[in-house]
Design an enzyme around this catalytic site. Structure first.
Site, PDB file in Angstrom:
ATOM      1  N   GLY A  90       0.767  -1.246   0.000  1.00  0.00           N
ATOM      2  CA  GLY A  90       0.000   0.000   0.000  1.00  0.00           C
ATOM      3  C   GLY A  90       0.789   1.282   0.000  1.00  0.00           C
ATOM      4  O   GLY A  90       0.249   2.345   0.309  1.00  0.00           O
ATOM      5  N   CYS A  91       2.081   1.230  -0.377  1.00  0.00           N
ATOM      6  CA  CYS A  91       2.912   2.438  -0.323  1.00  0.00           C
ATOM      7  C   CYS A  91       2.494   3.473  -1.371  1.00  0.00           C
ATOM      8  O   CYS A  91       2.494   4.673  -1.091  1.00  0.00           O
ATOM      9  CB  CYS A  91       4.386   2.069  -0.487  1.00  0.00           C
ATOM     10  SG  CYS A  91       4.966   0.913   0.784  1.00  0.00           S
ATOM     11  N   THR A  92       2.132   3.013  -2.558  1.00  0.00           N
ATOM     12  CA  THR A  92       1.677   3.947  -3.583  1.00  0.00           C
ATOM     13  C   THR A  92       0.336   4.574  -3.212  1.00  0.00           C
ATOM     14  O   THR A  92       0.187   5.805  -3.280  1.00  0.00           O
ATOM     15  CB  THR A  92       1.608   3.261  -4.952  1.00  0.00           C
ATOM     16  OG1 THR A  92       2.924   2.835  -5.332  1.00  0.00           O
ATOM     17  CG2 THR A  92       1.071   4.205  -6.025  1.00  0.00           C
ATOM     18  N   SER A  95       0.986   7.205  -0.497  1.00  0.00           N
ATOM     19  CA  SER A  95       1.600   8.427  -1.022  1.00  0.00           C
ATOM     20  C   SER A  95       0.592   9.260  -1.799  1.00  0.00           C
ATOM     21  O   SER A  95       0.576  10.494  -1.693  1.00  0.00           O
ATOM     22  CB  SER A  95       2.795   8.068  -1.910  1.00  0.00           C
ATOM     23  OG  SER A  95       3.833   7.480  -1.140  1.00  0.00           O
TER      24      SER A  95
END
Length: 202
Positions: A90-92, A95
């Site tokens: 879930g990093c994108t 961000s």
């Protein structure tokens, strides 16, 4: 010359990065961040995608730093077993959530917003440009800040990565810690709600 991927292929990869599976394991609070509130951030210089060095200990006013494990890229599949690690995926989306709420966050008192990971600056710069992030990403490639603050990390293959968490820093002191952070695409909304309910002292 390497041919560029067709637009349809690019969009398919982007959907893969932005859409979170519904069966992701939920991370539990293991107490790994219980010591952080009230700590002074060490005077460690971090490379920034803006080209400058940033010392979080010296940033004035209220600073929001969301830490994430690793950003994916559209031409790379999600690594095998990545989704099985609680809190890894879930990093994108995270961000993008800070991008979409950036103006609200600054209006609510955040003088600075940064993302931070153990990825190198060149890798991060690609993400800033591709996702049109209005803030810089910071690289803790050698984990100097993570080690100094004893941030929670995990191993994935040959990499040591920082677990997902968010720090609110007031004039170099950690005021609030969000950990664990889940779901990641709601991280900015959670942070914004806290900022609105807890205005910085003037």
């Amino acid at each position: 010359m390497i041919a560029k991927k067709p637009e349809a292929s690019y969009l398919r990869f982007m959907r893969n990065l932005l859409e979170l599976p519904g069966d992701l394991p939920v991370p539990e609070d293991d107490g790994a961040c219980a010591h952080l509130k009230g700590m002074m951030v060490p005077a460690i210089s971090l490379e920034s995608t803006s080209g400058s060095l940033v010392k979080l200990a010296e940033t004035r006013g209220r600073t929001v730093v969301y830490c994430y494990p690793r950003m994916g890229q559209p031409d790379q599949p999600v690594p095998k077993n990545w989704d099985a690690i609680p809190g890894a995926r879930g990093c994108t989306p995270q961000s993008c959530s800070f991008r979409d709420h950036y103006q609200e966050l600054t209006a609510a008192g955040a003088f600075h917003v940064f993302g931070l990971s153990a990825q190198d600056t060149d890798y991060q710069r690609e993400a800033v440009e591709r996702l049109h992030l209005p803030f810089s990403l910071l690289s803790d490639l050698e984990l100097h800040l993570a080690d100094a603050l004893k941030l929670p990390t995990f191993r994935f293959g040959s990499m040591t990565l920082i677990k997902r968490l968010t720090l609110i820093i007031d004039d170099g002191h950690i005021t609030k810690v969000f950990y664990p952070v889940f779901p990641p695409d709601k991280s900015a909304e959670q942070t914004l709600q806290w900022l609105m309910e807890n205005p910085a002292a003037r």
